[in-house]
Write an enzyme that holds these catalytic residues in place. Sequence first.
Site, short mmCIF file in Angstrom:
data_model
loop_
_atom_site.label_atom_id
_atom_site.label_comp_id
_atom_site.label_asym_id
_atom_site.label_seq_id
_atom_site.Cartn_x
_atom_site.Cartn_y
_atom_site.Cartn_z
CG HIS A 48 -0.48 0.14 2.45
ND1 HIS A 48 -0.30 -0.61 3.33
CD2 HIS A 48 -0.27 1.42 3.09
CE1 HIS A 48 0.23 -0.13 4.54
NE2 HIS A 48 0.27 1.35 4.27
CG ASP A 69 -0.09 -3.84 2.63
OD1 ASP A 69 0.31 -3.66 1.59
OD2 ASP A 69 -0.51 -3.15 3.69
N GLY A 113 2.98 5.89 9.30
CA GLY A 113 4.10 5.96 8.98
C GLY A 113 5.06 5.16 9.41
CB SER A 129 2.64 1.63 6.38
OG SER A 129 1.62 1.25 6.74
N GLY A 130 4.94 -0.82 6.33
CA GLY A 130 6.03 -1.37 5.51
C GLY A 130 7.31 -2.00 6.53
#
Length: 832
Positions: A637, A685, A779, A781-782
């Site tokens: 995403h 994701d 922030g 994410s990932g």
Amino acid sequence: METGQHIPDEAAPQDNASVTDVSVEVATVDAMLEKICRKYNRRRRRVKKLKKKLKLWKLRHLVIISAVMVFLVIILMWSLLWVFTFRRESNTGVYFAGMFRVANVEFIPAYRHADSSEFVSMANQIQQVVSRVYRSSAVSKLYKHTVISDLSNDDKGGVLVHFWMIFVVPSLKTPAVCEECVSAILKDSVLTSLKNRSSVGFLLDLPVDIDSILINVALRSDYTSTAAGSECVDNLYASLPDAKVPLNVFSSWGGLVCHVKLTSTTGSIVRLTVNSLDIEPSDCVQDALTVYGALLPMRTKALHRLCEAVRVPFSLVSTSNIMLLSFRLSQGNKSFRGFFQAISEQECVSVIDMPADPTVAGELRSPFYPSLLPPICSCTWKFKTHSGALGVALKFQKYILSLKDVTPCEHGWWKVNEVIYCGSYVSHTTVFRVPEQNVELVFFCSSRNAEQPFAATYSTFNISQPCVDGQFLCSTGLCVAKERRCDGLDDCQDESDEVFCSKPIKNCGSSSPLHPLYVCNGENDCPGGRDETNCSLETSCSEIRYPCHSGSCILKRNAKCDGVPDCLDRSDERDCACGQPTPLKRVIDSIRPQDRVVGGVNAVEGEWPWQVSLHFAGHLYCGASVISSEWLVSAAHCFSRERLSDPRQWLAYLGMLTQGSAKHVAEIRRIVVHEYYNARTFDYDVALLQLRKAWPSALSAYVQPVCLPAPSQTLPDSHRCWVTGWGYRSEQDKVLPTVLQKAEVSVLSQSACKSAYGPVSPRMLCAGVPSGEQDACRGDSGGPLSCRVSEGGRWFLMGIVSWGSGCGRPNLPGVYTRVVKFIYWINSYIHD
Ligand code: ARG
């Protein structure tokens, strides 16, 4: 001002008067001498005065002259600057590619050749009309010219005109020639002449179909490479139905950008088959093949973009009888092999009478199967079963229908007896059942580009009992044997057979085998740890066994990099330079309670050496983890929107504790977003990022990969892991922390996760604390969810920060991408 009073010139006349008075009275030699002296002195003074005057005059003029000179130089420089910089910059060419249909004109084959006199005269006529329209419009001063590039025809009649339009615009005025503005001028001009209900009006004296007007902003490079005279344009025509017209393109073929225009007979559509494409995977930055459903590279007509090599042939169809292949091939051995055909348009309506036999009745396929789905299509299937007790079941290979919510359907939409569903791609089989005797299924393509085709087998099913006796109905619609429920294996492919199971009994002493969940899972479940013996024996494979490199499996689920060679080929202890940080300060030092942020504390240097901060266009946007010397893993995403998918806009900061102090900054070569990523549900994701250059191995104290778990890897219930990142410290926070934060969270069972969120896919994993105090946030994410399987062991990447309802809310855990589900996918790229 004061100095002016002492100017010597003004004091001098007084002195002179006194000396002259004396000289008249005394006439001796001395007096003579004195007289001469005085005269001489007077002259000297005068000369002096003169000299002084001259000096002053010179000084003044020097100042004036130099001021003039400086002024002239400034003027000169300014003019040069204006001529060479500002003027050039402020007058930019703006290019448009467009098309419209000239109605009531008979198309003649000579129009296909731009050098025929018929083409030239028709093109001139159209060009003059267009030019007159724009020259009398609000943008007349900016309009430069129109170039008619092609004339084609389709089954709608008339002549389809394809053209370029060029404006020369001072940069401040660019908004005046926006895409909508430019096409509005043409449309308005036709609109005023529309009569009755017809869509054909007049562009001056040219009959034009208003609905056919389409204008897109284009690139100057596309214009120069397709415009007449360019060596890199080819026109091909398929006149015989289905006959294959070969297409082979090589990089030595021409310039950097080459175009091949394909046309087929009226009433047919173009189908392109790509047999192979040999290009460098570079996210379309260097090499790319873009296919358009037009004769010019028009953005809104783009059908498909290929940025990676193609080895498995596939085909795609255009929406009409024209198609454009736009190649961008850099130096090297790049090639394209394939062919195109004229195929007939399909009437996609079928009426199906279901046989009484409940077994498989037939197969429905997406339009033009196995070609990719075109952006515009629709298909209808009308089913009728033989009895009111029988409904229609559709078994899809890798596609799922789910009830439409507020978000638009991205991968096709379905109307099933008036109820709307969205289609999406998944990695498993699903069954969609309609419990009605008469079923009308209508499918509409809804993606901007060509997409994967689908097929489904259809059959009848018993409405009152969809699965036969002894079977369990999964949420995917599949029916699985009842014994498979709660057996620790995901038989339903969405884990619906494995949730809300009571804990299986540990029948340690009995003759019946111990439940597979307890066998070799790394915990002593039976007295004396009998369940953890003989775990290295090679056996057949299943998803809960560790796959050795040799192809056989062992029962020990967490064999990877645990320090003990378990596989006969010792492959479980290979590639284990990962997940062993050497924090540069004692970790305990960093815990300062006042630093708490969504339950986090400051990390210390070297503690999470795989943590990466990803910046998009200069701003922190996401996190990622280092998994090898040139690959990072992150969340899909973070890159899903078009702008975000350009690797050149991203920078990866490696070996960083405090923002701005990275030990290494890496550029991104390529972003691979999972093909099944679903922006509505956040399923799949995951994304991979390839660095332009491997990070320097000398930085190993600060940069180190995290270990990727084995697909079989497990964590005991409520196992504690750490989430890290520079994301917000609370839902309301406005400022991002500068120091890397870490928070400890517990992994939840899938059932607990579903209790909190409802539908959660098997590719998701929940972690948090009941109070919600510790969590990831925007922030993060990932970024990684790092877990140690055993105390003091290596760190494994078990999750990727994906989503959550708010941040840090009680009983709403963070949701992470379940990395064990993507090991084969990740390896297929990083070990390519
Ligand atoms: N999607 C968020 C991001 O883009 C991450 C959200 C995680 N939320 C949570 N409560 N764990 O950064």
